[in-house]
Design a protein around this motif. Structure first.
Motif, PDB file in Angstrom:
ATOM      1  N   MET A 156       0.853  -1.201   0.000  1.00 57.84           N
ATOM      2  CA  MET A 156       0.000   0.000   0.000  1.00 57.84           C
ATOM      3  C   MET A 156       0.889   1.252   0.000  1.00 57.84           C
ATOM      4  SD  MET A 156      -2.775   1.171   2.904  1.00 57.84           S
ATOM      5  CE  MET A 156      -3.837  -0.242   2.800  1.00 57.84           C
ATOM      6  N   LYS A 157       0.551   2.192  -0.868  1.00 58.54           N
ATOM      7  CA  LYS A 157       1.336   3.433  -0.909  1.00 58.54           C
ATOM      8  C   LYS A 157       0.545   4.506  -0.138  1.00 58.54           C
ATOM      9  CE  LYS A 157       3.389   6.704  -4.166  1.00 58.54           C
ATOM     10  NZ  LYS A 157       2.662   7.876  -3.672  1.00 58.54           N
ATOM     11  N   ILE A 158       1.182   5.088   0.862  1.00 54.17           N
ATOM     12  CA  ILE A 158       0.485   6.093   1.671  1.00 54.17           C
ATOM     13  C   ILE A 158       1.265   7.410   1.592  1.00 54.17           C
ATOM     14  CG2 ILE A 158      -0.309   6.687   3.992  1.00 54.17           C
ATOM     15  CD1 ILE A 158      -0.369   3.657   4.563  1.00 54.17           C
ATOM     16  N   ASP A 159       0.570   8.474   1.239  1.00 52.62           N
ATOM     17  CA  ASP A 159       1.251   9.770   1.167  1.00 52.62           C
ATOM     18  C   ASP A 159       1.575  10.271   2.561  1.00 52.62           C
ATOM     19  OD1 ASP A 159       1.154  10.001  -1.614  1.00 52.62           O
ATOM     20  OD2 ASP A 159      -0.941  10.657  -1.501  1.00 52.62           O
ATOM     21  N   PHE A 160       2.760  10.875   2.688  1.00 54.56           N
ATOM     22  CA  PHE A 160       3.157  11.430   3.991  1.00 54.56           C
ATOM     23  C   PHE A 160       2.177  12.539   4.402  1.00 54.56           C
ATOM     24  CE2 PHE A 160       5.882  14.125   6.709  1.00 54.56           C
ATOM     25  CZ  PHE A 160       6.162  13.191   7.679  1.00 54.56           C
ATOM     26  N   ALA A 161       1.876  13.411   3.471  1.00 53.94           N
ATOM     27  CA  ALA A 161       0.845  14.434   3.697  1.00 53.94           C
ATOM     28  C   ALA A 161      -0.082  14.365   2.489  1.00 53.94           C
ATOM     29  CB  ALA A 161       1.470  15.815   3.781  1.00 53.94           C
ATOM     30  N   ASN A 162      -1.370  14.470   2.702  1.00 55.21           N
ATOM     31  CA  ASN A 162      -2.282  14.363   1.575  1.00 55.21           C
ATOM     32  C   ASN A 162      -3.015  15.689   1.351  1.00 55.21           C
ATOM     33  OD1 ASN A 162      -4.290  13.700  -0.269  1.00 55.21           O
ATOM     34  ND2 ASN A 162      -4.267  11.559   0.392  1.00 55.21           N
ATOM     35  N   LEU A 163      -2.392  16.521   0.518  1.00 56.55           N
ATOM     36  CA  LEU A 163      -2.938  17.869   0.314  1.00 56.55           C
ATOM     37  C   LEU A 163      -4.261  17.830  -0.455  1.00 56.55           C
ATOM     38  CD1 LEU A 163       0.302  19.912  -0.483  1.00 56.55           C
ATOM     39  CD2 LEU A 163      -0.799  19.489   1.707  1.00 56.55           C
ATOM     40  N   GLN A 164      -4.421  16.815  -1.302  1.00 56.55           N
ATOM     41  CA  GLN A 164      -5.652  16.714  -2.078  1.00 56.55           C
ATOM     42  C   GLN A 164      -6.853  16.479  -1.138  1.00 56.55           C
ATOM     43  OE1 GLN A 164      -8.318  16.938  -4.676  1.00 56.55           O
ATOM     44  NE2 GLN A 164      -6.229  17.257  -5.425  1.00 56.55           N
ATOM     45  N   LYS A 165      -6.674  15.544  -0.187  1.00 57.25           N
ATOM     46  CA  LYS A 165      -7.773  15.280   0.766  1.00 57.25           C
ATOM     47  C   LYS A 165      -8.023  16.501   1.644  1.00 57.25           C
ATOM     48  CE  LYS A 165      -7.698  10.317   1.351  1.00 57.25           C
ATOM     49  NZ  LYS A 165      -7.087   9.272   2.149  1.00 57.25           N
ATOM     50  N   GLN A 166      -6.939  17.160   2.013  1.00 54.71           N
ATOM     51  CA  GLN A 166      -7.081  18.361   2.850  1.00 54.71           C
ATOM     52  C   GLN A 166      -7.893  19.420   2.096  1.00 54.71           C
ATOM     53  OE1 GLN A 166      -3.482  20.703   3.535  1.00 54.71           O
ATOM     54  NE2 GLN A 166      -3.993  20.778   5.694  1.00 54.71           N
ATOM     55  N   TYR A 167      -7.536  19.598   0.807  1.00 59.84           N
ATOM     56  CA  TYR A 167      -8.257  20.584  -0.009  1.00 59.84           C
ATOM     57  C   TYR A 167      -9.736  20.201  -0.132  1.00 59.84           C
ATOM     58  CZ  TYR A 167      -9.950  22.914  -4.202  1.00 59.84           C
ATOM     59  OH  TYR A 167     -10.714  23.623  -5.087  1.00 59.84           O
ATOM     60  N   GLN A 168      -9.992  18.919  -0.432  1.00 58.41           N
ATOM     61  CA  GLN A 168     -11.382  18.485  -0.621  1.00 58.41           C
ATOM     62  C   GLN A 168     -12.216  18.715   0.634  1.00 58.41           C
ATOM     63  OE1 GLN A 168     -12.773  17.918  -3.363  1.00 58.41           O
ATOM     64  NE2 GLN A 168     -10.914  17.776  -4.618  1.00 58.41           N
ATOM     65  N   SER A 169     -11.586  18.542   1.811  1.00 55.62           N
ATOM     66  CA  SER A 169     -12.390  18.667   3.027  1.00 55.62           C
ATOM     67  C   SER A 169     -12.667  20.133   3.403  1.00 55.62           C
ATOM     68  CB  SER A 169     -11.744  17.912   4.189  1.00 55.62           C
ATOM     69  OG  SER A 169     -10.605  18.579   4.581  1.00 55.62           O
ATOM     70  N   HIS A 170     -11.977  21.075   2.769  1.00 60.28           N
ATOM     71  CA  HIS A 170     -12.268  22.502   3.034  1.00 60.28           C
ATOM     72  C   HIS A 170     -12.523  23.245   1.718  1.00 60.28           C
ATOM     73  CE1 HIS A 170     -10.949  22.160   7.234  1.00 60.28           C
ATOM     74  NE2 HIS A 170      -9.931  21.457   6.784  1.00 60.28           N
ATOM     75  N   LYS A 171     -12.921  22.487   0.701  1.00 55.18           N
ATOM     76  CA  LYS A 171     -12.950  23.023  -0.668  1.00 55.18           C
ATOM     77  C   LYS A 171     -13.753  24.330  -0.817  1.00 55.18           C
ATOM     78  CE  LYS A 171     -13.969  21.437  -5.412  1.00 55.18           C
ATOM     79  NZ  LYS A 171     -13.869  22.752  -5.918  1.00 55.18           N
ATOM     80  N   SER A 172     -14.986  24.336  -0.301  1.00 56.30           N
ATOM     81  CA  SER A 172     -15.817  25.517  -0.575  1.00 56.30           C
ATOM     82  C   SER A 172     -15.222  26.767   0.080  1.00 56.30           C
ATOM     83  CB  SER A 172     -17.262  25.289  -0.133  1.00 56.30           C
ATOM     84  OG  SER A 172     -17.270  24.883   1.199  1.00 56.30           O
ATOM     85  N   GLU A 173     -14.696  26.580   1.297  1.00 58.12           N
ATOM     86  CA  GLU A 173     -14.094  27.704   2.023  1.00 58.12           C
ATOM     87  C   GLU A 173     -12.861  28.248   1.260  1.00 58.12           C
ATOM     88  OE1 GLU A 173     -12.505  28.118   6.574  1.00 58.12           O
ATOM     89  OE2 GLU A 173     -13.377  26.216   5.936  1.00 58.12           O
ATOM     90  N   ILE A 174     -12.023  27.302   0.799  1.00 62.57           N
ATOM     91  CA  ILE A 174     -10.787  27.700   0.090  1.00 62.57           C
ATOM     92  C   ILE A 174     -11.133  28.352  -1.249  1.00 62.57           C
ATOM     93  CG2 ILE A 174      -8.677  26.831  -1.042  1.00 62.57           C
ATOM     94  CD1 ILE A 174      -8.575  24.640   1.175  1.00 62.57           C
ATOM     95  N   ASP A 175     -12.052  27.713  -1.998  1.00 64.41           N
ATOM     96  CA  ASP A 175     -12.432  28.265  -3.309  1.00 64.41           C
ATOM     97  C   ASP A 175     -13.004  29.670  -3.159  1.00 64.41           C
ATOM     98  OD1 ASP A 175     -11.603  25.918  -4.384  1.00 64.41           O
ATOM     99  OD2 ASP A 175     -13.593  25.163  -4.931  1.00 64.41           O
ATOM    100  N   CYS A 176     -13.816  29.849  -2.128  1.00 66.18           N
ATOM    101  CA  CYS A 176     -14.453  31.152  -1.918  1.00 66.18           C
ATOM    102  C   CYS A 176     -13.391  32.212  -1.589  1.00 66.18           C
ATOM    103  CB  CYS A 176     -15.472  31.001  -0.794  1.00 66.18           C
ATOM    104  SG  CYS A 176     -16.182  32.517  -0.250  1.00 66.18           S
ATOM    105  N   ALA A 177     -12.414  31.835  -0.751  1.00 66.58           N
ATOM    106  CA  ALA A 177     -11.356  32.790  -0.368  1.00 66.58           C
ATOM    107  C   ALA A 177     -10.505  33.160  -1.584  1.00 66.58           C
ATOM    108  CB  ALA A 177     -10.483  32.188   0.735  1.00 66.58           C
ATOM    109  N   ILE A 178     -10.192  32.164  -2.419  1.00 64.86           N
ATOM    110  CA  ILE A 178      -9.384  32.444  -3.623  1.00 64.86           C
ATOM    111  C   ILE A 178     -10.170  33.329  -4.589  1.00 64.86           C
ATOM    112  CG2 ILE A 178      -8.356  31.377  -5.699  1.00 64.86           C
ATOM    113  CD1 ILE A 178      -7.394  29.093  -3.894  1.00 64.86           C
ATOM    114  N   GLN A 179     -11.463  33.035  -4.713  1.00 71.12           N
ATOM    115  CA  GLN A 179     -12.293  33.844  -5.612  1.00 71.12           C
ATOM    116  C   GLN A 179     -12.333  35.311  -5.159  1.00 71.12           C
ATOM    117  OE1 GLN A 179     -13.515  32.563  -8.557  1.00 71.12           O
ATOM    118  NE2 GLN A 179     -13.774  34.761  -8.913  1.00 71.12           N
TER     119      GLN A 179
END
Ligand SMILES: Cc1ncc(COP(=O)(O)O)c(C=O)c1O
Length: 218
Positions: free
Chosen positions: A1-24
């Motif tokens: 099994m390959k496990i990422d040390f840090a998973n930025l994609q999952k982190q982004y997905q779990s705060h996606k709307s907040e992050i997208d709104c701030a970037i917008q």
């Protein structure tokens, strides 16, 4: 099994709307330098840390370079630090033309050994850069005491990054002429220490796999 040390994609997905709104909001304002978001980030960091000022930078490396420039570190000045850290710590010292002077780590905390700092201080020493590894602070009381005695500035940074080869033995620092055996604790530890993936986005089966791998290894 390959496990990422840090998973930025999952982190982004779990705060996606907040992050997208701030970037917008930033794009909508198109005010990329000293915009409203930067000022409010600096204000909240300043309050959170109880500091007089907070200055947002593009990276941790830039923050360290700015700090070294602010205290007027010049070519040939010496800055004391640990060889058991992310390369950026020493890299920024070299970047401003100064010389990183390594001090071995303490065998229990893996942070700079405060009992070995004084013997490396010369009339060129301008600052000490302790690194707090894995969230455990260096012995700051002792470091501040040494800094006051020799009129040195203390710049601190945390990290969780280390390498199988400590900095003094890496190709980039060959020119400093350190030898194997110069920093025994850092050298011994770099052969033994491992970093485990540890982040809030690990799935149960991943945690189980990591725990089993550790059990099998010991
Ligand atoms: C010890 C240390 N110095 C500096 C940095 C700055 O790194 P960056 O420029 O990637 O933000 C880090 C980042 O992990 C670090 O661990």
């Amino acid at each position: 099994m390959k496990i990422d040390f840090a998973n930025l994609q999952k982190q982004y997905q779990s705060h996606k709307s907040e992050i997208d709104c701030a970037i917008q909001q930033v794009l909508d304002a198109s005010n990329y330098i000293m915009g409203e978001q930067i000022v409010s980030l600096e204000k909240s960091l300043q309050n959170f840390c109880g500091a007089k000022y907070a200055v947002a930078c593009s990276s941790g490396t830039d923050a360290l370079i700015l700090s070294l420039m602010a205290i007027e570190i010049k070519p040939d000045d010496e800055v004391i630090t640990t060889p058991f850290t992310f390369v950026s710590t020493a890299e920024v010292i070299s970047f401003v033309g100064a010389i990183p002077v390594f001090v071995d780590i303490d065998k229990d905390t893996y942070n700079i050994d405060v009992n070995k700092i004084e013997e490396q201080i010369t009339n060129k020493t301008k600052a000490i850069m302790p690194v707090s590894l894995f969230g455990q602070p260096s012995d700051m009381d002792m470091i501040q005491q040494i800094a006051r005695k020799y009129n040195l500035v203390v710049l601190t940074i945390p990290t969780a990054i280390h390498y199988p080869i400590p900095l003094h033995l890496q190709e980039a620092y060959k020119y400093l002429n350190y030898q194997r055996g110069d920093f025994k604790e850092a050298e011994n530890l770099s052969k033994k220490i491992i970093s485990l993936p540890m982040n809030p986005y690990l799935e149960d089966d991943e945690i189980k796999y990591i725990a089993e791998s550790v059990c099998n290894a010991i």
